[in-house]
Design an enzyme around this catalytic site. Structure first.
Site, mmCIF file in Angstrom:
data_model
loop_
_atom_site.group_PDB
_atom_site.id
_atom_site.type_symbol
_atom_site.label_atom_id
_atom_site.label_comp_id
_atom_site.label_asym_id
_atom_site.label_seq_id
_atom_site.Cartn_x
_atom_site.Cartn_y
_atom_site.Cartn_z
ATOM 1 C CD GLU A 137 -5.109 -3.017 2.956
ATOM 2 O OE1 GLU A 137 -5.984 -2.583 2.200
ATOM 3 O OE2 GLU A 137 -3.922 -2.704 2.878
ATOM 4 C CD GLU A 147 -1.433 -5.797 0.625
ATOM 5 O OE1 GLU A 147 -1.558 -4.719 0.018
ATOM 6 O OE2 GLU A 147 -2.391 -6.516 0.947
#
Ligand code: GAL
Length: 683
Positions: free
Chosen positions: A151, A315
């Site tokens: 991320e 995710e």
């Protein structure tokens, strides 16, 4: 081994942290995953110290053992570079690798993503750890893909370290060549900000007014994106040297101040996204009257599609959200785990990896639940994952199918970054973007985000019947040319207030507004104003229909023979002034609307332009359900997603093949709460 995200199938995975558990649990965990239909695990994204526990000392035993076990079990692995969390030995010895706040105070070890992209030491250490990991693990047969870092720009998308200032100066030197050009672009003569040496320039710092030169800030966002992208490429180039040719490179999530189109072009094979629709129910900021809630995530997924038409979810929410300090949200209700999985697939995800297998018993994320709770006991969520994996067996033919839309919302990073700091710009843009999304959802009108990129032509726009480019405050001649070609060839373009009043530096132009868009829209704007609170709502009338011109009003005049006034302001100081102009241009039409788009406004435009409910002759469904379309080899698949905690009645007006029930259906159907159907149109 089955390849992921390349038309071969739609697969399930899970995020796993072998370092969080006793090794004795690994085999049983992998067996249970496989039994539940999970065939891939992502590992190692925060595990630098397990490969380089001390500077220059390497050990591979830990992940060798895990990867060998995975191979033995037939479990595929996505392996990560561990750079999101530099080790304590590194930050202690080289504090210059740390990110800093605007006052220059360093963010210390103890959390994550505390590094900056530009420190020469961190780049060197990154090169080293990525080289060691990729060269050692790159050929391992269990590995099917690589994730870079974790991320980028999550937690923090601003960088104020000394290394960033040094790199910002280099970035600006390349962009402007001379200080004169920079001073001109930034308008530094205003408030005596003129620079006489490059060393006088910094990344934004705290000022007396808490406002920093806006042209500098715009370049700073461009710089941050450039930094992330060059850092990602540094890693990707190394991984690509060692990975097996069939393995993919990705990174996960979507965050601000990043040009993802560039990242995909330079560094990735595919983008993966981290989807947590439960934030729609978050306790801090949860608005129970919001009709969208978890459905807002379809907007994020549309953004992912704009970068990577087929993508993965690295995710996917599987349990309650929460750090021990923030972000509380409830556990997904029975059915929602399936709904959210299908929401991702409806938008183009061909790989779904749940976050995470078992909830961590220590650290900041003890409340960020995975499929299993702390004990690992069998539970309702694991049963739901099993059910999802059964359902996926019937969706395999959809792998690789593309989401299809006839309406596009045009965007570009210059305007996105300008709106991040400019309140006039952000106010109109946020109102219009929200309303467009909500109404397109509620009218079951699939749409795409379409990014204006340098060197693009109008070919890629021709698939859209209508394009909204709501508030392109910054315009360039190149982009206008592309839009003009699109309209000339028969397209319909809708632009809203504040179009065309800035240049690429964010400086206001001295042209008659809407500047570069004046010719295409046949519009002149002699005056404009914010909507005053005592005149709200300002309405416009178009062929008897009234709707709002929200936030801001451009007062229009038509310019040229092909332009026609379609609507006027109805009351208040500007009553009877033109508010909406249509200009016929080539074979198409350009619309200039003087306000921001409220929900009723968007409804009127969709209806008048004939693009609402494109599947109205096949299916009718309530507003609480989303409709999405994926298409492959001439076969079309309709996804119907019920976000409500109550049944939904839908009606099939044609015979459609129900992929879950394996039969043709027609007429009235009842969708259970949080229910999903996937229909194939035609055989
Ligand atoms: C994501 C992140 C994961 C985990 C998860 C829950 O943003 O990639 O590492 O932190 O959120 O907070």
């Amino acid at each position: 081994m089955r390849k992921l995200i390349n038309e071969t199938g739609i697969d399930l995975g899970v995020c796993y942290y072998p370092e969080h558990w006793d090794r004795a649990l690994w085999a049983e965990d992998l067996d249970r995953m496989l039994e539940a239909g999970i065939g891939t695990v992502r590992i190692a994204e925060f595990a630098w110290s397990l490969i380089e526990p001390r500077e220059g000392e390497y050990t591979y035993e830990f992940f060798d053992s895990f990867l060998d076990l995975a191979q033995q079990k037939g479990m595929q692995v996505i392996f990560c570079t561990p750079t999101a969390t530099p080790p304590a030995w590194l930050t202690e010895k080289y504090p210059e690798v740390l990110n800093a706040d605007m006052d220059g105070h360093l963010y210390r070890h103890g959390s994550r993503r505390h590094y900056n992209y530009n420190s020469p030491v961190y780049r060197e250490k990154t090169r080293n750890i990525v080289e060691k990991s990729a060269s050692h693990y790159g050929s391992h047969p269990a590995i099917v893909g690589w994730q870079l870092d974790n991320e980028f720009n999550c937690e923090n998308d601003n960088f104020f370290s000394d290394s960033d200032t040094a790199a910002f100066r280099r970035f600006l030197q390349e962009r402007y060549q001379t200080l004169e050009a920079l001073n001109e672009a930034w308008g530094t003569v205003f408030w005596n900000q003129t620079y006489t040496e490059w060393e006088e320039i910094y990344v934004p710092r705290r000022t007396n007014t808490n406002s920093v030169n806006p042209h500098q800030v715009l370049d700073y966002y461009r710089f941050v994106s450039d930094s992330v992208n060059s850092y990602a490429k540094l890693q990707a180039d190394i991984v690509r040297k060692y990975k097996k040719p069939e393995d993919f490179i990705t990174t996960n999530g979507m965050f601000s101040n990043i040009d993802y189109q560039r990242m995909v072009r330079e560094s990735l094979d595919v983008l993966t996204y981290d989807s947590y629709p439960d934030f729609g129910y978050a306790l801090d900021g949860y608005n129970s009257a919001d009709p969208m809630k978890d459905r807002w995530w379809s907007r994020n997924l549309a953004e992912v599609r704009a970068v990577s038409p087929n993508f993965g979810i690295m995710e996917q929410q599987s349990g309650a959200n929460g750090w021990n300090t923030r972000m509380e949200a409830p556990s997904p209700r029975p059915g929602q785990l399936t709904l959210w999985t299908m929401q991702s697939i409806a938008h183009g995800a061909d790989y779904i990896s749940y976050f995470r297998w078992r909830t961590c018993t220590f650290g900041t994320e003890i409340y960020w639940h995975g499929i299993l709770d702390y004990s690992g006991r069998e539970n309702r969520r694991l049963r739901e994952v099993r059910e999802v994996s059964e359902k996926l067996k019937f969706l395999q033919e959809i792998a690789g199918a593309k989401y299809v839309a006839k309406v596009g919302i045009v965007k570009d990073y210059d305007n996105i970054w300008d709106a991040r700091q400019d309140r006039w710009h952000s106010r109109v843009d946020s109102v219009s973007q929200d309303a467009l999304f909500v109404v397109l959802q509620q009218t079951h009108t699939p749409f795409d985000y379409v990014y204006m990129e340098n060197h693009m032509d109008s070919e890629s726009l021709k698939q859209y019947d209508v394009l909204f480019y709501p508030h392109a405050c910054i315009l360039t001649e190149e982009r206008m040319k592309v839009l003009e070609d699109y309209v000339a060839a028969g397209g319909k373009l809708v632009m809203g207030c504040r179009t065309g009043y800035k240049d690429l530096s964010g400086r206001c132009v001295m042209d008659y507004l809407p500047g570069l868009a004046a010719k295409l829209t046949g519009t002149d704007i002699p005056e404009y104003s914010f909507v005053a609170p005592d005149e709200r709502p300002v309405t416009v009338e178009w062929e008897g229909t009234k709707f709002e011109a929200a936030v801001f009003n451009d007062l229009l005049a038509s310019a040229g023979d092909s332009a026609q006034v379609l609507g006027t302001y109805t009351a208040g100081s500007y009553a009877d002034t033109p508010a909406l102009i249509r200009n016929r241009f080539g074979r198409g039409e350009a619309y200039y609307f003087g306000g921001a788009f409220a929900e009723d406004t968007v409804r009127v435009f969709l209806e008048k332009l004939g693009v609402a409910e494109p599947f109205g002759d096949i299916i009718s469904l309530p507003e609480g359900c989303e409709l999405a379309l994926r298409e492959k080899d001439g076969r079309r698949y309709l996804f119907v997603l019920n976000y409500k905690a109550e049944q939904a009645e839908i009606e099939l007006k044609a015979k459609l093949y129900d992929l879950f029930n394996h039969r043709e259906e027609a007429g009235r159907q009842t969708l259970e709460k949080y229910g999903v159907r996937v229909y194939r149109i035609g055989i």
